[in-house]
Design a protein around this motif. Structure first.
Motif, PDB file in Angstrom:
ATOM      1  N   LYS A  44       0.729  -0.891  -0.017  1.00  0.00           N
ATOM      2  CA  LYS A  44       0.015   0.041  -0.025  1.00  0.00           C
ATOM      3  C   LYS A  44       0.913   1.343   0.031  1.00  0.00           C
ATOM      4  O   LYS A  44       1.357   1.703   1.040  1.00  0.00           O
ATOM      5  N   VAL A  45       1.145   1.685  -1.201  1.00  0.00           N
ATOM      6  CA  VAL A  45       2.017   2.875  -1.199  1.00  0.00           C
ATOM      7  C   VAL A  45       1.102   3.983  -1.512  1.00  0.00           C
ATOM      8  O   VAL A  45       2.053   5.179  -1.642  1.00  0.00           O
ATOM      9  N   ARG A  46      -0.079   4.090  -1.737  1.00  0.00           N
ATOM     10  CA  ARG A  46      -1.057   5.166  -1.938  1.00  0.00           C
ATOM     11  C   ARG A  46      -1.959   5.164  -0.731  1.00  0.00           C
ATOM     12  O   ARG A  46      -2.013   4.128  -0.133  1.00  0.00           O
ATOM     13  N   LYS A  47      -2.260   6.459  -0.330  1.00  0.00           N
ATOM     14  CA  LYS A  47      -3.026   6.743   0.792  1.00  0.00           C
ATOM     15  C   LYS A  47      -4.461   6.282   0.544  1.00  0.00           C
ATOM     16  O   LYS A  47      -5.281   5.628   1.372  1.00  0.00           O
ATOM     17  N   GLN A  48      -4.656   6.283  -0.780  1.00  0.00           N
ATOM     18  CA  GLN A  48      -6.269   5.869  -1.189  1.00  0.00           C
ATOM     19  C   GLN A  48      -6.348   4.473  -1.404  1.00  0.00           C
ATOM     20  O   GLN A  48      -5.347   3.905  -1.981  1.00  0.00           O
ATOM     21  N   GLY A  49      -7.516   3.800  -1.178  1.00  0.00           N
ATOM     22  CA  GLY A  49      -7.522   2.211  -1.475  1.00  0.00           C
ATOM     23  C   GLY A  49      -6.696   1.243  -0.919  1.00  0.00           C
ATOM     24  O   GLY A  49      -5.932   1.566  -0.022  1.00  0.00           O
ATOM     25  N   PRO A  50      -6.962  -0.082  -1.256  1.00  0.00           N
ATOM     26  CA  PRO A  50      -6.292  -1.141  -0.865  1.00  0.00           C
ATOM     27  C   PRO A  50      -4.858  -1.203  -1.297  1.00  0.00           C
ATOM     28  O   PRO A  50      -4.461  -0.479  -2.094  1.00  0.00           O
ATOM     29  N   ALA A  51      -4.176  -2.169  -0.812  1.00  0.00           N
ATOM     30  CA  ALA A  51      -2.993  -2.497  -1.385  1.00  0.00           C
ATOM     31  C   ALA A  51      -3.088  -3.131  -2.857  1.00  0.00           C
ATOM     32  O   ALA A  51      -3.977  -3.694  -3.103  1.00  0.00           O
ATOM     33  N   ARG A  52      -2.026  -2.674  -3.613  1.00  0.00           N
ATOM     34  CA  ARG A  52      -1.965  -2.964  -4.918  1.00  0.00           C
ATOM     35  C   ARG A  52      -0.966  -4.229  -5.239  1.00  0.00           C
ATOM     36  O   ARG A  52      -0.031  -4.256  -4.104  1.00  0.00           O
ATOM     37  N   ILE A  53      -1.051  -4.754  -6.134  1.00  0.00           N
ATOM     38  CA  ILE A  53      -0.055  -5.839  -6.784  1.00  0.00           C
ATOM     39  C   ILE A  53       0.729  -5.259  -7.771  1.00  0.00           C
ATOM     40  O   ILE A  53       0.239  -4.772  -8.742  1.00  0.00           O
ATOM     41  N   TYR A  54       2.003  -5.115  -7.833  1.00  0.00           N
ATOM     42  CA  TYR A  54       3.031  -4.619  -8.651  1.00  0.00           C
ATOM     43  C   TYR A  54       3.846  -5.716  -9.311  1.00  0.00           C
ATOM     44  O   TYR A  54       4.426  -6.369  -8.670  1.00  0.00           O
ATOM     45  N   VAL A  55       3.629  -6.041 -10.632  1.00  0.00           N
ATOM     46  CA  VAL A  55       3.941  -7.165 -11.250  1.00  0.00           C
ATOM     47  C   VAL A  55       5.108  -6.661 -12.325  1.00  0.00           C
ATOM     48  O   VAL A  55       4.833  -5.755 -13.333  1.00  0.00           O
ATOM     49  N   THR A  56       6.399  -7.206 -12.034  1.00  0.00           N
ATOM     50  CA  THR A  56       7.599  -7.069 -13.165  1.00  0.00           C
ATOM     51  C   THR A  56       7.311  -8.275 -14.100  1.00  0.00           C
ATOM     52  O   THR A  56       7.110  -9.377 -13.931  1.00  0.00           O
ATOM     53  N   ALA A  57       7.043  -7.829 -15.686  1.00  0.00           N
ATOM     54  CA  ALA A  57       6.781  -8.606 -16.380  1.00  0.00           C
ATOM     55  C   ALA A  57       7.507  -8.524 -17.893  1.00  0.00           C
ATOM     56  O   ALA A  57       7.955  -7.335 -17.889  1.00  0.00           O
ATOM     57  N   GLN A  58       7.725  -9.486 -18.750  1.00  0.00           N
ATOM     58  CA  GLN A  58       8.357  -9.167 -19.885  1.00  0.00           C
ATOM     59  C   GLN A  58       7.316  -9.967 -21.134  1.00  0.00           C
ATOM     60  O   GLN A  58       6.833 -10.985 -20.778  1.00  0.00           O
ATOM     61  N   ASN A  59       7.673  -9.082 -22.158  1.00  0.00           N
ATOM     62  CA  ASN A  59       6.971  -9.558 -23.553  1.00  0.00           C
ATOM     63  C   ASN A  59       8.008  -9.816 -24.285  1.00  0.00           C
ATOM     64  O   ASN A  59       8.537  -8.994 -25.145  1.00  0.00           O
ATOM     65  N   ARG A  60       8.364 -11.086 -24.424  1.00  0.00           N
ATOM     66  CA  ARG A  60       9.759 -11.545 -25.220  1.00  0.00           C
ATOM     67  C   ARG A  60      10.832 -10.679 -24.451  1.00  0.00           C
ATOM     68  O   ARG A  60      11.110 -10.839 -23.450  1.00  0.00           O
ATOM     69  N   GLY A  61      11.431  -9.800 -25.397  1.00  0.00           N
ATOM     70  CA  GLY A  61      12.676  -9.000 -24.766  1.00  0.00           C
ATOM     71  C   GLY A  61      12.483  -7.748 -24.026  1.00  0.00           C
ATOM     72  O   GLY A  61      13.167  -7.084 -23.619  1.00  0.00           O
ATOM     73  N   SER A  62      11.061  -7.162 -24.164  1.00  0.00           N
ATOM     74  CA  SER A  62      10.635  -5.778 -23.526  1.00  0.00           C
ATOM     75  C   SER A  62      10.183  -5.982 -22.198  1.00  0.00           C
ATOM     76  O   SER A  62       9.720  -7.017 -22.047  1.00  0.00           O
ATOM     77  N   VAL A  63      10.284  -5.031 -21.286  1.00  0.00           N
ATOM     78  CA  VAL A  63       9.774  -4.859 -20.255  1.00  0.00           C
ATOM     79  C   VAL A  63       8.559  -4.356 -20.192  1.00  0.00           C
ATOM     80  O   VAL A  63       8.288  -3.215 -20.850  1.00  0.00           O
ATOM     81  N   SER A  64       7.379  -4.991 -19.555  1.00  0.00           N
ATOM     82  CA  SER A  64       6.012  -4.510 -19.738  1.00  0.00           C
ATOM     83  C   SER A  64       5.439  -4.853 -18.589  1.00  0.00           C
ATOM     84  O   SER A  64       4.575  -5.837 -18.550  1.00  0.00           O
ATOM     85  N   SER A  65       5.699  -4.075 -17.362  1.00  0.00           N
ATOM     86  CA  SER A  65       5.172  -4.150 -16.010  1.00  0.00           C
ATOM     87  C   SER A  65       3.849  -3.837 -15.953  1.00  0.00           C
ATOM     88  O   SER A  65       3.683  -3.029 -16.834  1.00  0.00           O
ATOM     89  N   PHE A  66       3.102  -4.157 -14.922  1.00  0.00           N
ATOM     90  CA  PHE A  66       1.700  -3.628 -14.716  1.00  0.00           C
ATOM     91  C   PHE A  66       1.333  -3.548 -13.155  1.00  0.00           C
ATOM     92  O   PHE A  66       2.125  -4.505 -12.404  1.00  0.00           O
ATOM     93  N   VAL A  67       0.050  -3.126 -13.036  1.00  0.00           N
ATOM     94  CA  VAL A  67      -0.298  -3.060 -11.553  1.00  0.00           C
ATOM     95  C   VAL A  67      -1.745  -3.686 -11.506  1.00  0.00           C
ATOM     96  O   VAL A  67      -2.769  -3.325 -12.428  1.00  0.00           O
ATOM     97  N   LEU A  68      -1.987  -4.345 -10.511  1.00  0.00           N
ATOM     98  CA  LEU A  68      -3.372  -4.952 -10.292  1.00  0.00           C
ATOM     99  C   LEU A  68      -4.065  -4.357  -9.326  1.00  0.00           C
ATOM    100  O   LEU A  68      -3.416  -4.240  -8.191  1.00  0.00           O
ATOM    101  N   GLU A  69      -5.226  -4.370  -9.131  1.00  0.00           N
ATOM    102  CA  GLU A  69      -6.140  -3.930  -8.097  1.00  0.00           C
ATOM    103  C   GLU A  69      -7.380  -4.757  -7.962  1.00  0.00           C
ATOM    104  O   GLU A  69      -8.057  -5.342  -9.023  1.00  0.00           O
ATOM    105  N   TYR A  70      -7.743  -5.153  -6.801  1.00  0.00           N
ATOM    106  CA  TYR A  70      -9.123  -5.989  -6.563  1.00  0.00           C
ATOM    107  C   TYR A  70     -10.232  -4.995  -6.659  1.00  0.00           C
ATOM    108  O   TYR A  70     -10.318  -4.159  -5.896  1.00  0.00           O
ATOM    109  N   ARG A  71     -11.139  -5.466  -7.658  1.00  0.00           N
ATOM    110  CA  ARG A  71     -12.510  -4.481  -7.851  1.00  0.00           C
ATOM    111  C   ARG A  71     -13.221  -5.443  -8.427  1.00  0.00           C
ATOM    112  O   ARG A  71     -13.093  -6.207  -9.149  1.00  0.00           O
TER     113      ARG A  71
END
Length: 444
Positions: free
Chosen positions: A158-185
């Motif tokens: 939980k790095v934001r004051k608003q909302g619940p904890a989030r999931i920070y995902v490091t991911a790759q699409n072949r050789g490129s970095v394509s990270s994303f953030v998930l929230e429970y909704r």
């Protein structure tokens, strides 16, 4: 029938039975995905995204409300969760989950669903699973499938004051970095930020708590260039000022703490040979361990499989791994931080860059004396790898827990089946056993 004919028929029958059993195992396994890609790393061989027919991140199937279901994987994990039985009472030292039919990559703990209680998040190379923890049981709530992305690391915070904890995902699409953030909704894990071109990692800074950091993939080295502060603005991630670590420190596998108890921050980091180093913030090296720490078989890709192996070799001489988590904590409140580091042995003595064959994983609590690192306590050795860990509380279990994600040791059919397990150790019991000498072992 002659003796020769008898032996011949016995051999034929044995071969037939072996083939039948092998085909049965392959049919039952959800992690056998043949691929023509010769550059597949160990994560991909155990069920990475390259061997599947996926949709892009955020796409939906009719009636699935933003979450793509992988039916076989979901049924296996759900069955494991439903069959879970309480493994400990609140006063016992170790809680163990049932084995999960997945290849463990990352772990996070936090209040993701906003009910005021910590949840458990587990990731394999292609999926993120959200579990609620209640009465000693892990119950699968929902999962998110990443499509053609390969997950390399996750953090829950939980790095934001608003909302619940989030999931920070490091991911790759072949050789490129394509990270994303998930929230429970609305009962599902929803991607709120996608295609962020930075490796992501959350660390607990002594004076600031959890902070989100990012680093770009380099041109000549995987870990190259400065680490930046990343601000989560809700619907976007903003790259802020440079984080104050030397350029030689990568985003994965480092921590900061007051290891001398003198209000002086020092940096502990796994190096590329799996030794543990200590630095001053200026970059001055203080120490390099003789013992091995860390260790991972999660490979970061330079290029996609369409690029020839010769071209890939021209681009980089060494294999780049995700360096696993390391933490610093003042566990006994004496103002001196300890280092919590992963330790493994290696069947290949770490002489093969792409085949370390790590086993006997454990977490060690280390104290910096000013001259060397001394082991104060340790978790018991497990047969397989410890791929990730964290320290947090879980509903119904007393006190802070050291929670580990373990990839179980398997036989020669490991490429067909993957098994993982979580353990939650009573942290104060680990410290007490370490002080009494019960959990410590000699260092070289």
């Amino acid at each position: 029938m002659t003796n020769f004919s008898y032996r011949l028929w016995l051999s034929v029958i044995s071969i037939f039975v072996f083939c039948a059993l092998t085909i049965s195992v392959m049919a039952e396994s959800s992690y056998f995905h043949p691929s023509a890609d010769p550059s597949l790393d160990s994560v991909t061989l155990h069920g990475g995204a390259s061997g599947r027919d996926h949709k892009e991140i955020g796409s939906t199937l009719p009636g699935e409300s933003g979450v793509e279901k992988s039916a076989i994987v979901r049924s296996l994990v759900a069955q494991s969760s439903k069959e879970s039985s309480p493994k400990t009472s609140t006063g016992e030292k170790i809680w163990r989950s049932e084995e999960l039919s997945l290849l463990a990559v990352g772990l996070g703990v936090g209040d993701v669903d906003g009910d005021g209680k910590n949840d458990i998040v587990v990731a394999d190379p292609s999926n993120v699973y959200l579990h609620r923890f209640n009465a000693g049981q892990m119950n699968l709530v929902t999962e998110y499938n990443t499509g053609n992305l390969e997950i390399k690391a996750i953090d829950v915070a939980k790095v934001r004051k608003q909302g619940p904890a989030r999931i920070y995902v490091t991911a790759q699409n072949r050789g490129s970095v394509s990270s994303f953030v998930l929230e429970y909704r609305g009962g599902t894990l929803t991607p709120v930020i996608s295609e962020f071109p930075y490796f992501l990692r959350v660390i607990n800074y002594p004076t600031r708590g959890p902070i989100l950091l990012g680093q770009r993939k380099g041109m000549s080295k995987m870990y190259e260039g400065p680490i930046f502060n990343i601000e989560d603005k809700g619907n976007e991630l903003l790259v802020g000022e440079r984080f104050g670590t030397p350029l030689k420190i990568p985003i994965f596998g480092f921590t900061i703490g007051d290891f001398e108890g003198q209000r002086k921050p020092l940096i502990a980091v796994y190096d590329r040979e799996d030794h543990l180093r200590l630095y001053e913030p200026s970059g001055k090296r203080l120490y390099v361990s003789k013992s091995y720490y860390g260790g991972s078989d999660i490979i970061l890709r330079w290029v996609g499989p369409e690029v020839s192996k010769d071209s890939e070799k021209d681009m980089v001489a060494d294999t780049a791994y995700v360096r696993p988590r390391i933490m610093s904590m003042d566990v006994d409140k004496d103002s001196r931080y300890e280092i919590l580091a992963i330790s493994h042995s290696s069947k290949t003595m770490r002489m093969l860059s792409r085949t370390k064959m790590l086993e006997e994983g454990r977490i060690k609590g280390l104290v910096w004396t000013g001259d060397a690192l001394e082991e104060r306590w340790a978790t018991p050795k497990v047969q397989g790898m410890v791929t990730d860990f964290t320290v947090d509380t879980l509903p119904g279990l007393d006190g802070p827990r050291l929670i580990t994600l373990e990839r179980k040791k398997t036989d020669w059919l490991a490429f067909l089946r993957s098994r993982s397990q979580l353990r939650a150790y009573d942290l104060q019991s680990l410290i007490s056993d370490g002080v009494s000498g019960k959990s410590r072992e000699s260092e070289d």
